[in-house]
Design an enzyme around this catalytic site. Sequence first.
Site, PDB file in Angstrom:
ATOM      1  N   GLU A 105      37.898   5.861  -0.716  1.00  0.00           N
ATOM      2  CA  GLU A 105      36.689   5.054  -0.731  1.00  0.00           C
ATOM      3  C   GLU A 105      35.555   5.836  -0.072  1.00  0.00           C
ATOM      4  O   GLU A 105      35.786   6.813   0.637  1.00  0.00           O
ATOM      5  CB  GLU A 105      36.893   3.737   0.044  1.00  0.00           C
ATOM      6  CG  GLU A 105      37.963   2.824  -0.506  1.00  0.00           C
ATOM      7  CD  GLU A 105      38.167   1.597   0.373  1.00  0.00           C
ATOM      8  OE1 GLU A 105      37.370   1.403   1.333  1.00  0.00           O
ATOM      9  OE2 GLU A 105      39.122   0.843   0.119  1.00  0.00           O
ATOM     10  N   VAL A 155      32.927   1.141   9.091  1.00  0.00           N
ATOM     11  CA  VAL A 155      34.324   1.503   8.882  1.00  0.00           C
ATOM     12  C   VAL A 155      35.030   0.403   8.103  1.00  0.00           C
ATOM     13  O   VAL A 155      34.646  -0.774   8.175  1.00  0.00           O
ATOM     14  CB  VAL A 155      35.039   1.740  10.246  1.00  0.00           C
ATOM     15  CG1 VAL A 155      35.169   0.445  11.032  1.00  0.00           C
ATOM     16  CG2 VAL A 155      36.405   2.393  10.049  1.00  0.00           C
ATOM     17  N   HIS A 156      36.037   0.795   7.333  1.00  0.00           N
ATOM     18  CA  HIS A 156      36.931  -0.139   6.650  1.00  0.00           C
ATOM     19  C   HIS A 156      38.340   0.163   7.148  1.00  0.00           C
ATOM     20  O   HIS A 156      38.954   1.150   6.740  1.00  0.00           O
ATOM     21  CB  HIS A 156      36.839   0.037   5.131  1.00  0.00           C
ATOM     22  CG  HIS A 156      37.652  -0.944   4.348  1.00  0.00           C
ATOM     23  ND1 HIS A 156      37.903  -0.809   2.989  1.00  0.00           N
ATOM     24  CD2 HIS A 156      38.274  -2.093   4.716  1.00  0.00           C
ATOM     25  CE1 HIS A 156      38.646  -1.816   2.570  1.00  0.00           C
ATOM     26  NE2 HIS A 156      38.885  -2.611   3.604  1.00  0.00           N
ATOM     27  N   ILE A 157      38.827  -0.681   8.046  1.00  0.00           N
ATOM     28  CA  ILE A 157      40.149  -0.474   8.641  1.00  0.00           C
ATOM     29  C   ILE A 157      41.234  -0.683   7.587  1.00  0.00           C
ATOM     30  O   ILE A 157      41.173  -1.602   6.779  1.00  0.00           O
ATOM     31  CB  ILE A 157      40.353  -1.434   9.832  1.00  0.00           C
ATOM     32  CG1 ILE A 157      39.337  -1.143  10.942  1.00  0.00           C
ATOM     33  CG2 ILE A 157      41.777  -1.365  10.362  1.00  0.00           C
ATOM     34  CD1 ILE A 157      39.434   0.239  11.539  1.00  0.00           C
TER      35      ILE A 157
END
Length: 361
Positions: A105, A155-157
């Site tokens: 991503e 951020v995308h954890i």
Amino acid sequence: MKLTRMLSRYLNAAFLIVCTTLIPSLTAYASDIVVGSWNIQRLGHGSNKSFPALAAIASKVDLLAVQEVMTEDGITQLEQALEKHTGEPWSHLVSHALGENSYKEMYAFIWRESAVEYSEGAVVYLDRDNYFVREPFSAKFKSKQDNSELAIGTVHIVYGKRITDRTPEINALADYWLWMAEVYPNTPIVLAGDFNLPQSHAAWDPLKKYARPLVTQGASTLSNTPGKYANLYDNIWVERDTHLAINDAGIIDFPIMIGWDHKKSRKHVSDHAPLYMALGNSALDNATASISAFVPPETQSASPSTDGEQQMIRGNRNSNPKLFHRPDCPSYNRIAKKNRVPFASVAAAKAAGYRLAGNCP
């Protein structure tokens, strides 16, 4: 090609860290802009997205951090749709593709040029310990209202198969926060994203030494049931003693705003609702459906109770049958003041003949 698009391809992380260390910050506090964060669910993948709908929603903020960008073409289409919808220029920055194996991503920032200017320091975190599957992306921006600045990371954890898959990345956010403080000195710091873990979980304790979440009630994930939300995984974090003049923060209830049900919204927009914070004299327009969830830091509880009784329960005297709402319910702040019936607890509301509203998580 716009300068920001060129930057998205050619920015060098090591060079930018040197630059942000050597170039002093101009001012301290960004003001009079609305900042947002949104996971736009596989933006740039497939043909289901309604870019007019995305633009109508994203135009409510001046600076938007975007997670789950699959292609730069997706963010470029959003920029073009925003320019068509608003009649004014927008710009964007996008990271390179991040992730493990074949699934990757990107992160992006997109902003209204009349209100916001990219300042410096766009960089992907140098995660030497390899904690993050998708390393955070950050940059510094300037409010054109008064040339004040803020640094924002996004951020995308990773979701994983279980909560224990997510907690190492959440723990590592404390180190990332300190890193941001070094890279962007004398600048207010903001961390926005999809964290896949509620802010009440113990894994957040290391970061809570330095920062606090702005949204502590409500939910931001759309279920397929109309009006039903679940999970407060998305959030915006600021310094515990931030100098940002935050006058409001919350969740944009975009299905109500654009008049779509949740099933259609999930298919053509996103399964996440955007979050926002309004700074200085800025505000969402009155036509925007939102769940205002801003709790001043002096009244925030470090560990909110699971049943939401840390604040007053609200009954709606105008509902039939009689319904009550906890502070984490989507309609908590939509009850007209004249119709609010306060209760000290869920038990007290039930004893008075009220029952929990159906759209509560």
